[in-house]
Design a protein around this motif. Structure first.
Motif, PDB file in Angstrom:
ATOM      1  N   TYR A  32      -7.899  -7.940  -3.518  1.00  0.00           N
ATOM      2  CA  TYR A  32      -6.877  -8.708  -2.832  1.00  0.00           C
ATOM      3  C   TYR A  32      -6.187  -9.698  -3.762  1.00  0.00           C
ATOM      4  O   TYR A  32      -6.614  -9.916  -4.890  1.00  0.00           O
ATOM      5  CB  TYR A  32      -7.489  -9.464  -1.655  1.00  0.00           C
ATOM      6  CG  TYR A  32      -8.086  -8.530  -0.641  1.00  0.00           C
ATOM      7  CD1 TYR A  32      -9.444  -8.229  -0.677  1.00  0.00           C
ATOM      8  CD2 TYR A  32      -7.302  -7.939   0.334  1.00  0.00           C
ATOM      9  CE1 TYR A  32      -9.997  -7.348   0.235  1.00  0.00           C
ATOM     10  CE2 TYR A  32      -7.855  -7.063   1.262  1.00  0.00           C
ATOM     11  CZ  TYR A  32      -9.203  -6.765   1.201  1.00  0.00           C
ATOM     12  OH  TYR A  32      -9.744  -5.899   2.106  1.00  0.00           O
ATOM     13  N   GLY A  35      -3.703 -16.714  -2.784  1.00  0.00           N
ATOM     14  CA  GLY A  35      -2.568 -17.613  -2.900  1.00  0.00           C
ATOM     15  C   GLY A  35      -2.944 -19.057  -2.693  1.00  0.00           C
ATOM     16  O   GLY A  35      -3.937 -19.366  -2.032  1.00  0.00           O
ATOM     17  N   CYS A  50       0.396 -17.535  -6.526  1.00  0.00           N
ATOM     18  CA  CYS A  50      -0.432 -16.423  -6.059  1.00  0.00           C
ATOM     19  C   CYS A  50      -0.849 -15.601  -7.269  1.00  0.00           C
ATOM     20  O   CYS A  50      -0.120 -15.530  -8.267  1.00  0.00           O
ATOM     21  CB  CYS A  50       0.370 -15.564  -5.082  1.00  0.00           C
ATOM     22  SG  CYS A  50      -0.498 -14.109  -4.493  1.00  0.00           S
ATOM     23  N   SER A  52      -2.750 -11.737  -8.231  1.00  0.00           N
ATOM     24  CA  SER A  52      -3.387 -10.485  -7.868  1.00  0.00           C
ATOM     25  C   SER A  52      -4.688 -10.384  -8.649  1.00  0.00           C
ATOM     26  O   SER A  52      -4.675 -10.388  -9.882  1.00  0.00           O
ATOM     27  CB  SER A  52      -2.484  -9.307  -8.220  1.00  0.00           C
ATOM     28  OG  SER A  52      -3.187  -8.091  -8.108  1.00  0.00           O
ATOM     29  N   SER A  99      -4.801 -12.756   0.747  1.00  0.00           N
ATOM     30  CA  SER A  99      -3.745 -11.877   1.250  1.00  0.00           C
ATOM     31  C   SER A  99      -4.340 -10.631   1.893  1.00  0.00           C
ATOM     32  O   SER A  99      -5.503 -10.291   1.676  1.00  0.00           O
ATOM     33  CB  SER A  99      -2.842 -11.483   0.089  1.00  0.00           C
ATOM     34  OG  SER A  99      -1.920 -10.483   0.480  1.00  0.00           O
ATOM     35  N   ARG A 100      -3.526  -9.949   2.663  1.00  0.00           N
ATOM     36  CA  ARG A 100      -3.907  -8.640   3.201  1.00  0.00           C
ATOM     37  C   ARG A 100      -3.747  -7.543   2.153  1.00  0.00           C
ATOM     38  O   ARG A 100      -4.204  -6.410   2.367  1.00  0.00           O
ATOM     39  CB  ARG A 100      -3.015  -8.286   4.398  1.00  0.00           C
ATOM     40  CG  ARG A 100      -3.022  -9.313   5.500  1.00  0.00           C
ATOM     41  CD  ARG A 100      -2.024  -8.939   6.592  1.00  0.00           C
ATOM     42  NE  ARG A 100      -1.805 -10.033   7.512  1.00  0.00           N
ATOM     43  CZ  ARG A 100      -2.590 -10.340   8.522  1.00  0.00           C
ATOM     44  NH1 ARG A 100      -3.659  -9.605   8.775  1.00  0.00           N
ATOM     45  NH2 ARG A 100      -2.314 -11.361   9.304  1.00  0.00           N
ATOM     46  N   TYR A 101      -3.121  -7.868   1.061  1.00  0.00           N
ATOM     47  CA  TYR A 101      -2.733  -6.884   0.063  1.00  0.00           C
ATOM     48  C   TYR A 101      -3.262  -7.252  -1.323  1.00  0.00           C
ATOM     49  O   TYR A 101      -3.679  -8.385  -1.561  1.00  0.00           O
ATOM     50  CB  TYR A 101      -1.208  -6.769   0.033  1.00  0.00           C
ATOM     51  CG  TYR A 101      -0.600  -6.641   1.404  1.00  0.00           C
ATOM     52  CD1 TYR A 101       0.153  -7.680   1.949  1.00  0.00           C
ATOM     53  CD2 TYR A 101      -0.798  -5.491   2.170  1.00  0.00           C
ATOM     54  CE1 TYR A 101       0.691  -7.582   3.215  1.00  0.00           C
ATOM     55  CE2 TYR A 101      -0.256  -5.385   3.438  1.00  0.00           C
ATOM     56  CZ  TYR A 101       0.484  -6.424   3.959  1.00  0.00           C
ATOM     57  OH  TYR A 101       1.012  -6.316   5.212  1.00  0.00           O
ATOM     58  N   THR A 104       0.887  -9.603  -5.357  1.00  0.00           N
ATOM     59  CA  THR A 104       1.269 -10.979  -5.075  1.00  0.00           C
ATOM     60  C   THR A 104       2.309 -11.038  -3.961  1.00  0.00           C
ATOM     61  O   THR A 104       3.159 -10.163  -3.828  1.00  0.00           O
ATOM     62  CB  THR A 104       1.848 -11.667  -6.319  1.00  0.00           C
ATOM     63  OG1 THR A 104       2.990 -10.938  -6.773  1.00  0.00           O
ATOM     64  CG2 THR A 104       0.813 -11.740  -7.433  1.00  0.00           C
ATOM     65  N   THR A 105       2.250 -12.068  -3.175  1.00  0.00           N
ATOM     66  CA  THR A 105       3.195 -12.295  -2.105  1.00  0.00           C
ATOM     67  C   THR A 105       3.251 -13.780  -1.785  1.00  0.00           C
ATOM     68  O   THR A 105       2.224 -14.464  -1.845  1.00  0.00           O
ATOM     69  CB  THR A 105       2.827 -11.490  -0.839  1.00  0.00           C
ATOM     70  OG1 THR A 105       3.726 -11.843   0.223  1.00  0.00           O
ATOM     71  CG2 THR A 105       1.395 -11.778  -0.399  1.00  0.00           C
ATOM     72  N   ASP A 110       1.565 -12.770   5.287  1.00  0.00           N
ATOM     73  CA  ASP A 110       0.799 -11.761   4.549  1.00  0.00           C
ATOM     74  C   ASP A 110      -0.645 -12.193   4.286  1.00  0.00           C
ATOM     75  O   ASP A 110      -1.414 -11.441   3.708  1.00  0.00           O
ATOM     76  CB  ASP A 110       1.476 -11.439   3.221  1.00  0.00           C
ATOM     77  CG  ASP A 110       2.752 -10.642   3.409  1.00  0.00           C
ATOM     78  OD1 ASP A 110       3.580 -10.612   2.481  1.00  0.00           O
ATOM     79  OD2 ASP A 110       2.919 -10.040   4.497  1.00  0.00           O
ATOM     80  N   TYR A 111      -0.987 -13.416   4.673  1.00  0.00           N
ATOM     81  CA  TYR A 111      -2.322 -13.945   4.388  1.00  0.00           C
ATOM     82  C   TYR A 111      -3.170 -13.949   5.646  1.00  0.00           C
ATOM     83  O   TYR A 111      -2.713 -14.337   6.720  1.00  0.00           O
ATOM     84  CB  TYR A 111      -2.212 -15.348   3.778  1.00  0.00           C
ATOM     85  CG  TYR A 111      -1.689 -15.271   2.368  1.00  0.00           C
ATOM     86  CD1 TYR A 111      -0.323 -15.170   2.112  1.00  0.00           C
ATOM     87  CD2 TYR A 111      -2.562 -15.240   1.286  1.00  0.00           C
ATOM     88  CE1 TYR A 111       0.149 -15.044   0.817  1.00  0.00           C
ATOM     89  CE2 TYR A 111      -2.097 -15.126  -0.007  1.00  0.00           C
ATOM     90  CZ  TYR A 111      -0.729 -15.026  -0.232  1.00  0.00           C
ATOM     91  OH  TYR A 111      -0.271 -14.903  -1.516  1.00  0.00           O
TER      92      TYR A 111
END
Length: 124
Positions: A32, A35, A50, A52, A99-101, A104-105, A110-111
């Motif tokens: 994940y 952030g 953020c 990755s 994050s869900r991913y 980076t976001t 998205d968190y």
């Protein structure tokens, strides 16, 4: 259970530095992005950085670009936020979130999990 423990906040004079830590547990850290956000009184929560965990790519908000460095320690499942040249306008509660991913976001939606926050106060 997913847990995020933010620490390292405090009172510092303008121009000073702080290093925030976000210790994570309860999930596969490397899958994940993590952030850092902040929220000042009366203001919306904003994304400031953020990273990755998988590939190390980073994001910085314009407001902190050049003064902040985000990093990770995979062995400790911890993300750090080194903040230099602090300004009074940096005063806020700082939060870390997962994050869900993996990428980076900066989008709050998205968190999925949030830490409890650590107070940063910069005096002029």
């Amino acid at each position: 259970d997913v847990q995020l423990q933010a620490s390292g906040g405090g009172l510092v004079q303008a121009g000073g530095s702080l290093r925030l830590s976000c210790a994570a547990s309860g999930f596969t850290f490397r899958d994940y992005a993590i952030g850092w956000f902040r929220q000042a009184p009366g203001k919306d929560r904003e994304a400031i950085s953020c990273i990755s965990i998988k590939d190390g790519r980073t994001y910085y908000a314009d407001s902190v670009q050049g003064r902040v460095t985000i990093s990770r320690d995979n062995a400790k499942s911890t993300v750090y936020l080194q903040m230099n040249s602090l300004k009074p306008e940096d005063t806020a509660v700082y939060f870390c979130a997962v994050s869900r991913y993996s990428g980076t976001t900066s989008r709050l939606e998205d968190y999925q999990y949030w830490g409890q926050g650590t107070q940063v106060t910069v005096s002029s």
